[in-house]
Design an enzyme around this catalytic site. Structure first.
Site: not given
Ligand code: ARG
Length: 461
Positions: A159, A280, A286
């Site tokens: 989960h 980016s 990034k």
């Protein structure tokens, strides 16, 4: 009145509309079948010669002609216009231009219906063989990285919540075994494609007494199809392949999802190499996991190919109808997409950095709760009761903002008198692992044995 200039033009008074020609043509994509088509035709010509349809000299002419057609058509700048319709007619037409009317004998007793089916089987055989090599390569990458990081521990999740600690090689090998099943599925598809359909004609079987066993031998098939109606209708081997590829991509995609998450600043479990990341255009800081995102994204495309062909097939009345021409683009696309994704994924995994300390320090002490409950079971406490006791313990320690590993023996005992001195020793990640040396578990001994088993499977493949 002159017949229309296509191989089937005799019955027609006028040629198809340019629109129809363009709509009907598959030459734009089925030229990928060129090699298979030529190989099939060479074998077929030999079979025709054996039943007296061709003389030895004619066979020689046809073989030489086919060779030349293959050379011409495989030149990258060779244009094959839509008017040629498909690769089968294009080859025959060029052959006839090259060697004259004897070229027109090649299609005796054959239909494009059994021909295209043959070509696809031949094409698939090679495509599957090369995918198998790629899967095997990725398995090798996983084995090597499991060995390189054999002692690294990371949190295991269910989960997406921390569940129990596991060894990194255990994680890497989980994909190894998925890929092993993928290989098995592709092999199955291959085995069911391993039947020669030639001799089925359009649908009823050829009226010429061709030696199908001879054809099968010539083309490397282990059996011949037992029913001509089934043979020309059958695309199961493509569907099976597409379904195997969809499952393979699903496997890769799930691991991409993990690695994308793991390469975030919040996790920091892995760092992708610059080789497989991009930047980016706006944000200088990034480093994006595009390689993995694309693999995950392309998974949808491969599923789409499977659904497209299943849907195309579902209402095609027996035997052949032109709907079946729609089988090729999804097939080629799925094969090519899966191949490049395997390559990229293997490259990204092989080059990524595994941040062992980050992984290990991320293991939350609550991930050891099951070990405490198991301890109480060893003291004779029913598991349900032990589960409740440890649940409360976890809640209390969370409320106090303390780790399970910081609790004293007295504090443990306050929850259950069954905790003995040895219980504290359980609150340790390595201890937790060592208690899972069951076959298939994440204990170091079990993982070493698993690794050995994987190595053997891999070496024998
Ligand atoms: N291009 C066709 C295909 O891909 C070849 C078979 C055509 N057969 C026919 N009866 N028109 O399916």
């Amino acid at each position: 009145m002159a017949a229309v200039q296509t191989p089937w033009g005799g019955r027609f008074q006028s040629a198809p509309a340019e629109l129809m020609e363009r709509f009907n043509a598959s030459i734009g994509f089925d030229r990928k079948l060129l090699e298979a088509d030529i190989a099939g035709s060479v074998a077929y010509a030999r079979a025709l010669q054996r039943v007296g349809v061709l003389s030895a000299g004619e066979l020689e002419q046809i073989e030489a002609g086919l060779k030349q057609v293959q050379e011409e058509f495989s030149a990258p700048d060779c244009a094959l216009p839509d008017a040629l319709e498909d690769i089968h007619m294009a080859v025959e037409q060029r052959l006839t231009e090259l060697i004259g009317s004897v070229g027109g004998k090649l299609h005796t007793g054959r239909s494009r219906n059994d021909q295209v089916n043959l070509d696809e089987r031949l094409y698939l055989r090679d495509a599957i063989a090369s995918l198998q090599v790629q899967i095997r390569h990725l398995q090798g990458v996983l084995l090597a990285s499991g060995e390189q990081h054999s002692r690294v521990v990371l949190p295991g999740y269910t989960h997406l919540q921390q569940a129990q600690p596991v060894l990194f090689p255990h994680y890497a090998l989980s994909l190894f075994w998925m890929l092993e099943r993928d290989r098995g599925r592709l092999e199955d598809a291959w085995r069911r494609a391993d039947f020669l359909p030639l001799g089925s004609g359009a649908l009823a079987g050829s009226a010429f007494p061709l030696d199908r066993a001879f054809l099968a031998r010539e083309l490397g098939f282990s059996q011949v199809t037992p029913n001509s109606l089934d043979a020309v209708s059958d695309r199961d081997f493509l569907l099976e392949t597409l379904s195997a590829l969809a499952i393979l991509m699903m496997h890769l995609s799930r691991f991409c999802e993990d690695l994308i998450l793991w390469s975030s600043a919040e996790f920091g479990f892995v760092e992708l190499d610059d080789l497989f990341a991009t930047g980016s255009s706006m944000m200088p800081q990034k480093k994006n996991p595009d390689a993995l995102e694309l693999v995950r994204g392309k998974t949808g495309r491969v599923y789409g190919s499977l659904m497209a062909l299943l849907t195309t097939m579902k209402a095609v009345p027996l035997t052949y109808a032109k709907d079946l021409q729609e089988d090729k683009e999804p097939l080629f696309d799925a094969l090519e997409t899966s191949a490049i994704c395997l390559e990229v994924f293997a490259g990204a995994w092989e080059s990524m950095e595994v941040c062992a300390e980050r992984m290990e320090s991320a293991v939350d002490s609550t991930a050891l709760a099951t070990d405490l409950a198991d301890y109480l079971v060893g003291q004779g406490v029913p598991f349900r009761e032990a589960h409740r006791v440890v649940g409360r313990l976890v809640r209390d320690s969370l409320e106090q903002g303390r780790a399970l590993t910081d609790l004293s023996l007295e504090e443990l005992r306050a929850h259950s008198a069954d905790f003995g001195e040895d219980a504290l020793g359980l609150l340790d990640v390595r201890q937790s692992l060592a208690r899972r040396n069951i076959e298939g578990g994440t204990g170091p001994q079990a993982v070493a044995e698993q690794m050995e088993k994987a190595r053997q499977v891999w070496a024998g493949s």
